[in-house]
Write a protein that holds these residues in place. Structure first.
Motif, PDB file in Angstrom:
ATOM      1  N   ILE A  34       5.921   2.494  36.288  1.00 10.10           N
ATOM      2  CA  ILE A  34       5.784   1.422  35.299  1.00 10.10           C
ATOM      3  C   ILE A  34       5.419   2.039  33.961  1.00 10.10           C
ATOM      4  O   ILE A  34       4.404   2.718  33.823  1.00 10.10           O
ATOM      5  CB  ILE A  34       4.729   0.398  35.739  1.00 10.10           C
ATOM      6  CG1 ILE A  34       5.258  -0.374  36.954  1.00 10.10           C
ATOM      7  CG2 ILE A  34       4.389  -0.563  34.608  1.00 10.10           C
ATOM      8  CD1 ILE A  34       4.270  -1.336  37.557  1.00 10.10           C
ATOM      9  N   ALA A  35       6.272   1.798  32.956  1.00  5.82           N
ATOM     10  CA  ALA A  35       6.115   2.458  31.660  1.00  5.82           C
ATOM     11  C   ALA A  35       5.662   1.513  30.556  1.00  5.82           C
ATOM     12  O   ALA A  35       5.419   1.963  29.432  1.00  5.82           O
ATOM     13  CB  ALA A  35       7.436   3.117  31.245  1.00  5.82           C
ATOM     14  N   LEU A  36       5.559   0.219  30.842  1.00  2.61           N
ATOM     15  CA  LEU A  36       5.093  -0.731  29.827  1.00  2.61           C
ATOM     16  C   LEU A  36       4.047  -1.650  30.435  1.00  2.61           C
ATOM     17  O   LEU A  36       4.220  -2.155  31.550  1.00  2.61           O
ATOM     18  CB  LEU A  36       6.250  -1.566  29.275  1.00  2.61           C
ATOM     19  CG  LEU A  36       5.874  -2.578  28.178  1.00  2.61           C
ATOM     20  CD1 LEU A  36       7.012  -2.741  27.161  1.00  2.61           C
ATOM     21  CD2 LEU A  36       5.502  -3.953  28.739  1.00  2.61           C
ATOM     22  N   PHE A  37       2.972  -1.854  29.704  1.00  2.00           N
ATOM     23  CA  PHE A  37       1.985  -2.861  30.070  1.00  2.00           C
ATOM     24  C   PHE A  37       1.481  -3.508  28.791  1.00  2.00           C
ATOM     25  O   PHE A  37       1.783  -3.049  27.673  1.00  2.00           O
ATOM     26  CB  PHE A  37       0.822  -2.250  30.866  1.00  2.00           C
ATOM     27  CG  PHE A  37       0.001  -1.231  30.114  1.00  2.00           C
ATOM     28  CD1 PHE A  37      -1.122  -1.611  29.403  1.00  2.00           C
ATOM     29  CD2 PHE A  37       0.356   0.105  30.136  1.00  2.00           C
ATOM     30  CE1 PHE A  37      -1.892  -0.677  28.713  1.00  2.00           C
ATOM     31  CE2 PHE A  37      -0.402   1.055  29.442  1.00  2.00           C
ATOM     32  CZ  PHE A  37      -1.529   0.661  28.732  1.00  2.00           C
ATOM     33  N   VAL A  38       0.759  -4.580  28.936  1.00  2.00           N
ATOM     34  CA  VAL A  38       0.207  -5.286  27.788  1.00  2.00           C
ATOM     35  C   VAL A  38      -1.302  -5.080  27.765  1.00  2.00           C
ATOM     36  O   VAL A  38      -1.977  -5.308  28.776  1.00  2.00           O
ATOM     37  CB  VAL A  38       0.528  -6.786  27.834  1.00  2.00           C
ATOM     38  CG1 VAL A  38      -0.164  -7.524  26.694  1.00  2.00           C
ATOM     39  CG2 VAL A  38       2.031  -7.010  27.771  1.00  2.00           C
ATOM     40  N   ALA A  39      -1.809  -4.617  26.642  1.00  3.00           N
ATOM     41  CA  ALA A  39      -3.253  -4.516  26.470  1.00  3.00           C
ATOM     42  C   ALA A  39      -3.798  -5.899  26.142  1.00  3.00           C
ATOM     43  O   ALA A  39      -3.379  -6.532  25.178  1.00  3.00           O
ATOM     44  CB  ALA A  39      -3.591  -3.544  25.342  1.00  3.00           C
ATOM     45  N   GLY A  40      -4.718  -6.374  26.984  1.00  6.75           N
ATOM     46  CA  GLY A  40      -5.320  -7.678  26.772  1.00  6.75           C
ATOM     47  C   GLY A  40      -6.837  -7.593  26.834  1.00  6.75           C
ATOM     48  O   GLY A  40      -7.385  -6.810  27.611  1.00  6.75           O
ATOM     49  N   THR A  41      -7.499  -8.406  26.029  1.00  8.67           N
ATOM     50  CA  THR A  41      -8.956  -8.365  25.931  1.00  8.67           C
ATOM     51  C   THR A  41      -9.579  -9.581  26.601  1.00  8.67           C
ATOM     52  O   THR A  41      -9.090 -10.711  26.447  1.00  8.67           O
ATOM     53  CB  THR A  41      -9.395  -8.332  24.459  1.00  8.67           C
ATOM     54  OG1 THR A  41      -8.861  -7.169  23.833  1.00  8.67           O
ATOM     55  CG2 THR A  41     -10.916  -8.308  24.330  1.00  8.67           C
ATOM     56  N   VAL A  42     -10.661  -9.354  27.338  1.00  5.90           N
ATOM     57  CA  VAL A  42     -11.448 -10.460  27.876  1.00  5.90           C
ATOM     58  C   VAL A  42     -12.167 -11.139  26.715  1.00  5.90           C
ATOM     59  O   VAL A  42     -12.929 -10.509  25.982  1.00  5.90           O
ATOM     60  CB  VAL A  42     -12.476  -9.958  28.918  1.00  5.90           C
ATOM     61  CG1 VAL A  42     -13.362 -11.113  29.392  1.00  5.90           C
ATOM     62  CG2 VAL A  42     -11.773  -9.303  30.091  1.00  5.90           C
ATOM     63  N   VAL A  43     -11.903 -12.430  26.535  1.00  3.73           N
ATOM     64  CA  VAL A  43     -12.483 -13.150  25.394  1.00  3.73           C
ATOM     65  C   VAL A  43     -13.496 -14.211  25.818  1.00  3.73           C
ATOM     66  O   VAL A  43     -14.215 -14.751  24.973  1.00  3.73           O
ATOM     67  CB  VAL A  43     -11.382 -13.802  24.538  1.00  3.73           C
ATOM     68  CG1 VAL A  43     -10.513 -12.729  23.877  1.00  3.73           C
ATOM     69  CG2 VAL A  43     -10.517 -14.752  25.364  1.00  3.73           C
ATOM     70  N   SER A  44     -13.572 -14.528  27.114  1.00  6.48           N
ATOM     71  CA  SER A  44     -14.512 -15.545  27.583  1.00  6.48           C
ATOM     72  C   SER A  44     -14.809 -15.320  29.064  1.00  6.48           C
ATOM     73  O   SER A  44     -13.917 -14.939  29.826  1.00  6.48           O
ATOM     74  CB  SER A  44     -13.931 -16.950  27.379  1.00  6.48           C
ATOM     75  OG  SER A  44     -14.821 -17.949  27.849  1.00  6.48           O
ATOM     76  N   ASP A  45     -16.070 -15.574  29.452  1.00  8.67           N
ATOM     77  CA  ASP A  45     -16.436 -15.388  30.868  1.00  8.67           C
ATOM     78  C   ASP A  45     -17.418 -16.448  31.362  1.00  8.67           C
ATOM     79  O   ASP A  45     -18.235 -16.189  32.244  1.00  8.67           O
ATOM     80  CB  ASP A  45     -17.007 -13.991  31.100  1.00  8.67           C
ATOM     81  CG  ASP A  45     -18.330 -13.741  30.357  1.00  8.67           C
ATOM     82  OD1 ASP A  45     -18.754 -14.622  29.566  1.00  8.67           O
ATOM     83  OD2 ASP A  45     -18.919 -12.665  30.551  1.00  8.67           O
TER      84      ASP A  45
END
Length: 367
Positions: free
Chosen positions: A258-269
């Motif tokens: 797998i050569a592509l992923f999306v960087a995502g941020t935790v914004v709420s918990d």
């Protein structure tokens, strides 16, 4: 630590999220592996650029040995032709409404252009659009091999090719798409066999009409492993360049490919045992289901259970508790819908030490 997370950790202070991250070394390995597979089986590679829509990636595919590229529409073909690609197949039954006729004619003046057709009506429309230059345009007859998408019955290929020839177009061959091979791991080989059967019938139909095909073209990434025999001369994989969770589940690639992923941020918990990421349908598209999820977190068994436009709902398995501000590598179910949502890729390698930005050149070109 997971390889994707390790690369992301090295980048995290230099990027904004959400962002598509491409590991160039893994991508190049994927390109080279497919080219070597094709060479082993005496096949041409004509990769489908709809997956990446990026001139730089297309150039790497051609440099590795691809004979040309496959596009999904006239706009994609125009972008790549303007960048110097001179052998393009639009693998789609184009209808020459609006400006498409003149645009196709202009493309055919400067590059080797092939267009998919599956009806006499489309053939006549293309011939009318080309006028006295009809002999510049090659058409490839699309046949159905079981996907029940576009494509004529295989036995009708000869009649359609003859109709194209009679209108002055150049019938170059036949193609098909075994989309039903994506249904399950067990479906891949059967769909490839259906593909070979349909293409064999189509070639016989062309021969009966006195036409010898220059190209017999097959897809796709999930089935390409089995597209090695019979009449096939060319393969058109697209997703292989990046790969995704769907292909991993099907057995068409490994997680390390797998050569592509999306960087995502935790914004709420605030919800117990769940966090929210800044990765929703505007990033990942809508492919998925509550049962299999809408994307996964690399290196874990956590999957997104629901998407809103800008919210990704991530239930937390035991032992996995990312806090607000944590940046996670999200692997999409299907990579193609992700690409159209961004203007550029963040390009690095498996170590995360390098950082480049490559434009998604054909983003927004949908007709």
């Amino acid at each position: 630590m997971n390889r994707l997370q390790r690369a992301l950790d090295a980048l995290v202070e230099r990027i904004d999220t959400p962002a598509p991250i491409v590991l160039a070394d893994v991508m190049q390995d994927n390109i080279d592996r497919m080219q070597a597979f094709a060479a082993e089986h005496n096949l041409d590679v004509r990769p489908h650029v709809k997956t990446h829509k990026c001139v730089e990636i297309g150039r790497r595919q051609v440099k590795a040995g691809a004979v040309g590229i496959t596009a999904g529409n006239v706009g994609e073909a125009e972008v790549f032709a303007a960048a110097g690609f001179d052998d393009i197949f639009i693998a789609y039954p184009i209808w020459t409404a609006g400006t498409k006729g003149p645009r196709i004619r202009k493309l055919a003046e400067t590059i080797r252009l092939r267009i998919g057709v599956d009806s006499v009506a489309a053939i006549n429309a293309l011939a009318d659009a080309m006028g006295e230059d009809a002999g510049r345009l090659e058409v490839v007859i699309e046949v159905d091999c079981g996907a029940r998408r576009s494509g004529a019955p295989a036995e009708a290929a000869g009649g359609l090719a003859a109709a194209a020839r009679n209108r002055g177009l150049v019938p170059a061959g036949v193609f098909t798409y075994p989309g039903h091979g994506s249904a399950s791991p067990d479906a891949r080989q059967g769909a490839a066999l259906d593909q070979e059967t349909a293409l064999t019938t189509a070639v016989r139909s062309l021969s009966a009409a006195g036409i010898t095909p220059d190209v017999v073209s097959a897809g796709s990434t999930p089935t390409v492993e089995f597209a090695t025999g019979g009449v096939i001369t060319e393969i058109r994989p697209g997703e292989y360049v990046f790969n995704d969770l769907n292909n991993t589940r099907l057995g068409a690639c490994t997680e390390d490919q797998i050569a592509l992923f999306v960087a995502g941020t935790v914004v709420s918990d605030w919800v117990p045992d769940q966090v929210i990421l800044d990765v929703g349908t505007k990033v990942l598209g809508r492919e998925g289901s509550p049962e299999r999820g809408f994307g996964g977190i690399a290196g874990t068994n956590a999957t997104l259970s629901k998407l809103n436009e800008y919210h990704g709902f991530l239930p937390l398995p035991e032992g996995f508790q990312p806090g607000v501000g944590t940046v996670l590598p999200v692997v999409p179910n299907h990579v193609c819908p992700v690409v159209v949502n961004f203007e550029e890729y963040i390009v690095t390698d498996s170590t995360g030490t390098s950082l480049e930005r490559w434009p998604v050149d054909a983003r927004g070109f949908l007709n």
